[in-house]
Structure formats: C-alpha cells, structure tokens
Design a protein around this motif. Structure first.
Motif, PDB file in Angstrom:
ATOM      1  N   VAL A  62       0.895  -0.993   0.004  1.00 48.23           N
ATOM      2  CA  VAL A  62       0.104   0.035  -0.022  1.00 48.23           C
ATOM      3  C   VAL A  62       0.842   1.189   0.104  1.00 48.23           C
ATOM      4  CG1 VAL A  62      -1.633   1.168   1.208  1.00 48.23           C
ATOM      5  CG2 VAL A  62      -1.839  -0.965   1.219  1.00 48.23           C
ATOM      6  N   ARG A  63       0.519   2.207  -0.781  1.00 49.67           N
ATOM      7  CA  ARG A  63       1.247   3.410  -0.781  1.00 49.67           C
ATOM      8  C   ARG A  63       0.224   4.460  -0.607  1.00 49.67           C
ATOM      9  NH1 ARG A  63       6.409   3.285  -1.782  1.00 49.67           N
ATOM     10  NH2 ARG A  63       6.465   5.325  -2.509  1.00 49.67           N
ATOM     11  N   ASP A  76       5.360   6.730  12.025  1.00 46.68           N
ATOM     12  CA  ASP A  76       3.918   7.188  12.457  1.00 46.68           C
ATOM     13  C   ASP A  76       2.993   5.986  12.055  1.00 46.68           C
ATOM     14  OD1 ASP A  76       4.868   9.463  13.222  1.00 46.68           O
ATOM     15  OD2 ASP A  76       3.786  10.647  11.662  1.00 46.68           O
ATOM     16  N   GLU A  77       1.846   5.987  12.678  1.00 47.79           N
ATOM     17  CA  GLU A  77       0.826   4.925  12.154  1.00 47.79           C
ATOM     18  C   GLU A  77      -0.260   5.631  11.977  1.00 47.79           C
ATOM     19  OE1 GLU A  77       0.700   1.813  15.504  1.00 47.79           O
ATOM     20  OE2 GLU A  77       2.566   1.585  15.146  1.00 47.79           O
ATOM     21  N   LEU A  78      -1.105   4.970  10.944  1.00 48.47           N
ATOM     22  CA  LEU A  78      -2.428   5.432  10.615  1.00 48.47           C
ATOM     23  C   LEU A  78      -3.575   4.542  11.033  1.00 48.47           C
ATOM     24  CD1 LEU A  78      -1.562   6.175   6.842  1.00 48.47           C
ATOM     25  CD2 LEU A  78      -1.321   7.684   8.650  1.00 48.47           C
ATOM     26  N   VAL A  96       4.001   3.663   8.612  1.00 49.54           N
ATOM     27  CA  VAL A  96       4.774   4.314   7.682  1.00 49.54           C
ATOM     28  C   VAL A  96       6.016   3.479   7.593  1.00 49.54           C
ATOM     29  CG1 VAL A  96       5.758   6.418   6.656  1.00 49.54           C
ATOM     30  CG2 VAL A  96       3.547   6.430   8.014  1.00 49.54           C
ATOM     31  N   GLU A  97       6.499   3.023   6.565  1.00 54.74           N
ATOM     32  CA  GLU A  97       7.427   2.030   6.446  1.00 54.74           C
ATOM     33  C   GLU A  97       8.759   3.007   5.686  1.00 54.74           C
ATOM     34  OE1 GLU A  97       9.522  -1.495   6.987  1.00 54.74           O
ATOM     35  OE2 GLU A  97       7.720  -0.780   7.850  1.00 54.74           O
ATOM     36  N   LEU A 111       3.355   2.054   3.222  1.00 61.78           N
ATOM     37  CA  LEU A 111       2.599   1.736   4.332  1.00 61.78           C
ATOM     38  C   LEU A 111       2.666   0.325   4.555  1.00 61.78           C
ATOM     39  CD1 LEU A 111      -0.436   3.971   4.002  1.00 61.78           C
ATOM     40  CD2 LEU A 111       1.686   4.244   5.232  1.00 61.78           C
ATOM     41  N   ARG A 112       2.707  -0.106   5.864  1.00 67.46           N
ATOM     42  CA  ARG A 112       2.758  -1.705   6.056  1.00 67.46           C
ATOM     43  C   ARG A 112       1.738  -2.136   7.011  1.00 67.46           C
ATOM     44  NH1 ARG A 112       6.813  -4.603   9.927  1.00 67.46           N
ATOM     45  NH2 ARG A 112       6.813  -2.299  10.917  1.00 67.46           N
ATOM     46  N   SER A 113       0.835  -3.151   6.949  1.00 66.08           N
ATOM     47  CA  SER A 113      -0.136  -3.455   7.740  1.00 66.08           C
ATOM     48  C   SER A 113       0.190  -4.148   8.965  1.00 66.08           C
ATOM     49  CB  SER A 113      -0.952  -4.554   7.063  1.00 66.08           C
ATOM     50  OG  SER A 113      -1.990  -4.854   7.967  1.00 66.08           O
TER      51      SER A 113
END
Length: 115
Positions: A62-63, A76-78, A96-97, A111-113
């Motif tokens: 995912v981007r 950071d995390e979403l 955020v990777e 992004l990484r799950s």
C-alpha cells in the motif's frame, strides 16, 4: 493540482512514550492521535500470496500520497484510511515504512499493515 486528488482521510498517530524503564530501555510505545486527519490518497499497486508449507498469507503493498505540508514522518501509524464521508477504505492499522519521500507535488509513503 494535487489537492483535488486527495479524496481520502488518514488519522496519524505518533508515539508519545518518552520514559525509560529501570534498565534504561524505552518503554512500550504509546501511539496517540496527532492533529486532525490528513487529506491523502492511498492505493495498492500490487498484491501477492506467500505460501510456506501449510500456511499461506496475502501480502498487499500500500502506498499513500499526502500534501507537501503534511505532518507525516517515518514510524508514524495510521489508524485507518477513510473516505471523506467516513467509510473505511483501508481497515486496520498501517505503519509508515521507511522515510517519507518528497515528490515535486506531494509527499509519498510506503505503508505496512500491522496485525
């Protein structure tokens, strides 16, 4: 203009833990909401299946793109990515990777799950 493309919203959460334990190590992370949800646009350029013996997992890359002035940083995390109306489009927590990349018209993050 990039602003018309940013049709999604993401609540950024940042680690607020600054204390140390008795051995001088950092305590467990404490992610708290950081500011208002950011306008963004997320997409999944690829997905693949990983098979290891009798186990299998679906891996999805995912981007996301954000406006140039967005306060988004590595680690950071979403909490989730939603539409403007609040419909969840990418469920679950995303991290955020790596460093956030500067593009000419926007910022872009991999992004990484988390789960």
């Amino acid at each position: 203009m990039i602003a018309g493309r940013l049709t999604m919203r993401a609540q950024v959460e940042r680690d607020q833990a600054v204390a140390k334990d008795a051995w001088g190590q950092a305590v467990a992370p404490d992610f708290q909401p950081h500011g208002d949800p950011l306008a963004c646009f997320a997409w999944s350029p690829s997905a693949r299946e990983l098979i290891d013996g009798s186990k299998s997992a679906q891996i999805e890359d995912v981007r996301a793109m954000f406006a140039l002035g967005a306060d988004i940083a590595e680690a950071d995390e979403l909490s989730a990515i939603t539409s403007r109306a609040g419909v969840v489009l990418f469920p679950g927590r995303l991290k955020v990777e790596g460093p956030v990349q500067f593009k000419h018209t926007h910022l872009e993050a991999a992004l990484r799950s988390i789960g």
